[in-house]
Design an enzyme around this catalytic site. Structure first.
Site, PDB file in Angstrom:
ATOM      1  N   TYR A  11      27.741  44.582  42.628  1.00  0.00           N
ATOM      2  CA  TYR A  11      28.349  44.711  41.291  1.00  0.00           C
ATOM      3  C   TYR A  11      27.306  45.008  40.203  1.00  0.00           C
ATOM      4  O   TYR A  11      27.362  46.055  39.541  1.00  0.00           O
ATOM      5  CB  TYR A  11      29.110  43.411  41.004  1.00  0.00           C
ATOM      6  CG  TYR A  11      29.589  43.221  39.589  1.00  0.00           C
ATOM      7  CD1 TYR A  11      30.283  44.232  38.913  1.00  0.00           C
ATOM      8  CD2 TYR A  11      29.384  42.007  38.920  1.00  0.00           C
ATOM      9  CE1 TYR A  11      30.740  44.033  37.613  1.00  0.00           C
ATOM     10  CE2 TYR A  11      29.844  41.808  37.631  1.00  0.00           C
ATOM     11  CZ  TYR A  11      30.511  42.818  36.986  1.00  0.00           C
ATOM     12  OH  TYR A  11      30.955  42.618  35.696  1.00  0.00           O
ATOM     13  N   PHE A  80      18.242  42.293  43.691  1.00  0.00           N
ATOM     14  CA  PHE A  80      19.577  41.706  43.488  1.00  0.00           C
ATOM     15  C   PHE A  80      20.120  41.049  44.756  1.00  0.00           C
ATOM     16  O   PHE A  80      21.047  40.247  44.675  1.00  0.00           O
ATOM     17  CB  PHE A  80      20.594  42.800  43.129  1.00  0.00           C
ATOM     18  CG  PHE A  80      20.435  43.437  41.783  1.00  0.00           C
ATOM     19  CD1 PHE A  80      20.822  42.764  40.637  1.00  0.00           C
ATOM     20  CD2 PHE A  80      19.952  44.730  41.656  1.00  0.00           C
ATOM     21  CE1 PHE A  80      20.716  43.362  39.388  1.00  0.00           C
ATOM     22  CE2 PHE A  80      19.842  45.339  40.412  1.00  0.00           C
ATOM     23  CZ  PHE A  80      20.222  44.654  39.281  1.00  0.00           C
ATOM     24  N   LYS A  84      26.191  34.764  46.679  1.00  0.00           N
ATOM     25  CA  LYS A  84      26.284  34.187  45.327  1.00  0.00           C
ATOM     26  C   LYS A  84      27.474  33.258  45.073  1.00  0.00           C
ATOM     27  O   LYS A  84      27.710  32.862  43.934  1.00  0.00           O
ATOM     28  CB  LYS A  84      26.321  35.326  44.313  1.00  0.00           C
ATOM     29  CG  LYS A  84      27.536  36.225  44.485  1.00  0.00           C
ATOM     30  CD  LYS A  84      27.801  37.098  43.270  1.00  0.00           C
ATOM     31  CE  LYS A  84      29.087  37.856  43.421  1.00  0.00           C
ATOM     32  NZ  LYS A  84      29.484  38.650  42.301  1.00  0.00           N
ATOM     33  N   SER A 124      19.489  33.055  37.615  1.00  0.00           N
ATOM     34  CA  SER A 124      20.811  32.694  37.098  1.00  0.00           C
ATOM     35  C   SER A 124      20.719  31.490  36.186  1.00  0.00           C
ATOM     36  O   SER A 124      19.825  30.643  36.344  1.00  0.00           O
ATOM     37  CB  SER A 124      21.703  32.358  38.296  1.00  0.00           C
ATOM     38  OG  SER A 124      22.860  31.685  37.891  1.00  0.00           O
ATOM     39  N   TYR A 148      23.515  27.239  46.476  1.00  0.00           N
ATOM     40  CA  TYR A 148      23.260  28.546  45.845  1.00  0.00           C
ATOM     41  C   TYR A 148      22.225  28.396  44.730  1.00  0.00           C
ATOM     42  O   TYR A 148      21.237  29.140  44.658  1.00  0.00           O
ATOM     43  CB  TYR A 148      24.572  29.133  45.284  1.00  0.00           C
ATOM     44  CG  TYR A 148      24.339  30.286  44.326  1.00  0.00           C
ATOM     45  CD1 TYR A 148      23.849  31.501  44.793  1.00  0.00           C
ATOM     46  CD2 TYR A 148      24.585  30.148  42.952  1.00  0.00           C
ATOM     47  CE1 TYR A 148      23.611  32.562  43.923  1.00  0.00           C
ATOM     48  CE2 TYR A 148      24.355  31.195  42.077  1.00  0.00           C
ATOM     49  CZ  TYR A 148      23.867  32.404  42.562  1.00  0.00           C
ATOM     50  OH  TYR A 148      23.622  33.445  41.692  1.00  0.00           O
ATOM     51  N   LYS A 152      18.221  29.914  44.066  1.00  0.00           N
ATOM     52  CA  LYS A 152      17.709  30.616  42.876  1.00  0.00           C
ATOM     53  C   LYS A 152      16.472  29.896  42.325  1.00  0.00           C
ATOM     54  O   LYS A 152      15.478  30.517  41.949  1.00  0.00           O
ATOM     55  CB  LYS A 152      18.796  30.718  41.793  1.00  0.00           C
ATOM     56  CG  LYS A 152      19.904  31.697  42.143  1.00  0.00           C
ATOM     57  CD  LYS A 152      19.371  33.124  42.256  1.00  0.00           C
ATOM     58  CE  LYS A 152      20.370  34.072  42.867  1.00  0.00           C
ATOM     59  NZ  LYS A 152      19.831  35.380  43.233  1.00  0.00           N
ATOM     60  N   TYR A 176      20.563  35.365  34.445  1.00  0.00           N
ATOM     61  CA  TYR A 176      21.833  35.885  33.924  1.00  0.00           C
ATOM     62  C   TYR A 176      22.769  34.735  33.596  1.00  0.00           C
ATOM     63  O   TYR A 176      22.874  33.786  34.367  1.00  0.00           O
ATOM     64  CB  TYR A 176      22.571  36.744  34.951  1.00  0.00           C
ATOM     65  CG  TYR A 176      21.795  37.774  35.724  1.00  0.00           C
ATOM     66  CD1 TYR A 176      20.643  38.377  35.229  1.00  0.00           C
ATOM     67  CD2 TYR A 176      22.259  38.172  36.979  1.00  0.00           C
ATOM     68  CE1 TYR A 176      19.973  39.336  35.976  1.00  0.00           C
ATOM     69  CE2 TYR A 176      21.589  39.123  37.724  1.00  0.00           C
ATOM     70  CZ  TYR A 176      20.437  39.691  37.222  1.00  0.00           C
ATOM     71  OH  TYR A 176      19.792  40.637  37.973  1.00  0.00           O
TER      72      TYR A 176
HETATM   73  P1  NAD Z   1      27.133  41.208  44.662  1.00  0.00           P
HETATM   74  O1  NAD Z   1      27.543  40.365  45.808  1.00  0.00           O
HETATM   75  O2  NAD Z   1      28.087  42.213  44.155  1.00  0.00           O
HETATM   76  O3  NAD Z   1      25.744  41.963  44.997  1.00  0.00           O
HETATM   77  C1  NAD Z   1      24.806  41.442  45.894  1.00  0.00           C
HETATM   78  C2  NAD Z   1      24.592  42.506  46.959  1.00  0.00           C
HETATM   79  O4  NAD Z   1      23.590  42.058  47.874  1.00  0.00           O
HETATM   80  C3  NAD Z   1      25.852  42.786  47.784  1.00  0.00           C
HETATM   81  O5  NAD Z   1      26.083  44.182  47.772  1.00  0.00           O
HETATM   82  C4  NAD Z   1      25.499  42.300  49.181  1.00  0.00           C
HETATM   83  O6  NAD Z   1      26.108  43.096  50.183  1.00  0.00           O
HETATM   84  C5  NAD Z   1      23.993  42.421  49.179  1.00  0.00           C
HETATM   85  N1  NAD Z   1      23.267  41.519  50.074  1.00  0.00           N
HETATM   86  C6  NAD Z   1      23.380  40.183  50.204  1.00  0.00           C
HETATM   87  N2  NAD Z   1      22.493  39.715  51.087  1.00  0.00           N
HETATM   88  C7  NAD Z   1      21.783  40.793  51.515  1.00  0.00           C
HETATM   89  C8  NAD Z   1      20.718  40.955  52.420  1.00  0.00           C
HETATM   90  N3  NAD Z   1      20.189  39.926  53.084  1.00  0.00           N
HETATM   91  N4  NAD Z   1      20.236  42.198  52.632  1.00  0.00           N
HETATM   92  C9  NAD Z   1      20.759  43.266  51.983  1.00  0.00           C
HETATM   93  N5  NAD Z   1      21.773  43.166  51.109  1.00  0.00           N
HETATM   94  C10 NAD Z   1      22.274  41.935  50.881  1.00  0.00           C
HETATM   95  O7  NAD Z   1      26.683  40.220  43.500  1.00  0.00           O
HETATM   96  P2  NAD Z   1      26.251  40.500  41.991  1.00  0.00           P
HETATM   97  O8  NAD Z   1      27.203  39.768  41.125  1.00  0.00           O
HETATM   98  O9  NAD Z   1      26.020  41.930  41.761  1.00  0.00           O
HETATM   99  O10 NAD Z   1      24.892  39.679  41.969  1.00  0.00           O
HETATM  100  C11 NAD Z   1      23.625  40.298  42.129  1.00  0.00           C
HETATM  101  C12 NAD Z   1      22.552  39.220  42.047  1.00  0.00           C
HETATM  102  O11 NAD Z   1      22.651  38.555  40.786  1.00  0.00           O
HETATM  103  C13 NAD Z   1      22.680  38.131  43.108  1.00  0.00           C
HETATM  104  O12 NAD Z   1      21.383  37.758  43.527  1.00  0.00           O
HETATM  105  C14 NAD Z   1      23.336  36.990  42.354  1.00  0.00           C
HETATM  106  O13 NAD Z   1      23.020  35.738  42.901  1.00  0.00           O
HETATM  107  C15 NAD Z   1      22.736  37.172  40.968  1.00  0.00           C
HETATM  108  N6  NAD Z   1      23.575  36.595  39.904  1.00  0.00           N
HETATM  109  C16 NAD Z   1      24.896  36.958  39.815  1.00  0.00           C
HETATM  110  C17 NAD Z   1      25.689  36.381  38.834  1.00  0.00           C
HETATM  111  C18 NAD Z   1      27.157  36.720  38.733  1.00  0.00           C
HETATM  112  O14 NAD Z   1      27.910  35.922  38.165  1.00  0.00           O
HETATM  113  N7  NAD Z   1      27.630  37.859  39.220  1.00  0.00           N
HETATM  114  C19 NAD Z   1      25.148  35.443  37.927  1.00  0.00           C
HETATM  115  C20 NAD Z   1      23.798  35.126  38.039  1.00  0.00           C
HETATM  116  C21 NAD Z   1      23.019  35.700  39.040  1.00  0.00           C
END
Ligand code: NAD
Ligand code: UDP
Length: 336
Positions: A11, A80, A84, A124, A148, A152, A176
């Site tokens: 995302y 990224f 999560k 996060s 989780y 982080k 974030y």
């Molecule tokens: P998301 O799940 O859409 O994106 C994460 C991507 O990482 C996914 O496409 C998943 O397939 C991929 N992935 C996971 N493990 C993997 C691995 N071992 N190897 C390769 N690919 C892998 O989530 P997002 O919301 O886009 O979040 C991105 C990052 O931001 C994450 O690290 C998340 O923890 C962090 N984050 C997200 C939020 C939120 O609310 N969305 C808030 C704070 C932090």
């Protein structure tokens, strides 16, 4: 300039990729597609008219990382990739530690070997645990309330120790707050698998009739209307923060920076804003508190402004409007 984006089909990554390409960077993406669709990569290419070099695979796979760094002259990495979902992390803690921490270790090791030492890490607001004082500054106490969050916090620690051992690294830990919304084109957005855990995708799915009713978790919090307050930030603003971080990264050793708007909105504020923008009535009912939730959580964003020159531009209605456009154009997400 090539940027390696791990979790590059996800995302936040897809919106960041769109902006990176627009700004003239080249994007090399790796994703194991455990929580995403390759369609997001295709759509970013469609929006920008530019290609992404995509590797389907795991960030824990050092052989694959070796191949990527050998085949591409990487300037910096935006990391990224990670699992999560808080609830799932409580049910499957080992899976979370294994995935999120091993990815950090493999990536840092291969980056070191290839002498690529610029890293932006997705941290996060969860690293602040239960806030004692609001707004949260980067100096607020840190703690983890679930596996989780622990990954982080440990990720921040790993990358900080790395810098302490080798001062050639430049690392920005972006904390974030609550990313929401979608690209203004309506072509990319958040596409949660199954029933969404997060508030805004849930509201959007109620609005299109995919889900019957929003359960508002708790109406007895110490907030202006009793429902939980969070700092929602438009995903395009968040994408912009990554570009600013890349531009300024050489100024820093290791630095944690909050990325939010500094405004706190309640669940009911979000419901009302979404209703106003969409013209739909969001059916909701009050339900018990969700375990682990806090009354309120919002950022002090002074550091992002001072250090990165970053300030969020989009407001609540922009977030709801862009989410609504994405949801109506893609009622079943990328499966459409
Ligand atoms: P998301 O799940 O859409 O994106 C994460 C991507 O990482 C996914 O496409 C998943 O397939 C991929 N992935 C996971 N493990 C993997 C691995 N071992 N190897 C390769 N690919 C892998 O989530 P997002 O919301 O886009 O979040 C991105 C990052 O931001 C994450 O690290 C998340 O923890 C962090 N984050 C997200 C939020 C939120 O609310 N969305 C808030 C704070 C932090
Ligand atoms: N929330 C809710 N119903 C839902 C999902 C979330 O009432 O179906 C509330 C939740 O209790 C919190 C806010 O919405 O107060 C934001 O929750 P979300 O899961 O989106 O983000 P986070 O908990 O990570 O801040």
């Amino acid at each position: 300039m090539k940027i390696l984006v791990t979790g590059g089909a996800g995302y936040i990554a897809s919106h960041t990729n769109a902006l990176l390409l627009e700004k003239g960077y080249e994007v090399v993406a790796i994703d194991n597609l455990s929580n995403s669709s390759p369609e997001s990569i295709r759509r970013v290419e469609e929006i920008t008219g530019k290609k992404i070099i995509f590797y389907k695979g795991d960030t824990r796979d050092k052989n694959l990382l070796e191949k990527i760094f050998s085949e591409n002259d990487i300037y910096a990495v935006i990391h990224f990739a990670g699992l999560k979902a808080v609830g799932e992390s409580c049910a499957k803690p080992l899976m979370y530690y294994e995935n999120n921490l091993m990815a950090n270790l493999a990536l840092a090791d291969v980056m070191s070997k290839h002498n690529v030492k610029r890293l932006v890490f997705s941290s996060s607001a969860t690293v602040y645990g239960v806030p004692k004082k609001l707004p949260l500054t980067e100096q607020s106490p840190l703690s983890a309330t679930n596996p989780y969050g622990a990954t982080k916090l440990m990720g921040e620690r790993i990358f900080s120790d790395l810098y302490n051992a080798d001062k050639q690294w430049h690392i920005i830990l972006l904390r974030y707050f609550n990313p929401v919304g979608a690209h203004p084109s309506g072509k990319i957005g958040e596409d949660p698998k199954g029933i969404p855990n997060n508030l805004m995708p849930f509201i959007a799915q109620v609005a299109v009739g995919r889900l019957p009713v929003l359960k508002v978790f708790g109406n007895d919090y110490n907030t202006h209307d009793g429902t939980g307050v969070r700092d929602y930030i438009h995903v395009m603003d968040l994408a912009e923060a990554h570009i600013k971080a890349l531009e300024k990264i050489d100024n820093y050793g290791v630095e944690a920076i909050n990325v939010g708007t500094g405004e706190g909105y309640s669940v009911l504020d979000m419901v009302k804003a979404f209703e106003k923008v969409s013209g739909k009535t969001i059916k909701y009912e009050f339900a018990p508190r969700r375990s682990g939730d806090v009354d309120a959580c919002y950022a002090n964003c002074d550091k992002a402004e001072k250090e990165l020159g970053f300030k969020a531009k989009y407001n609540l209605y922009d977030m709801c409007r862009d989410l609504w456009r994405w949801q109506t154009l893609n009622p079943n997400g990328y499966e459409d």
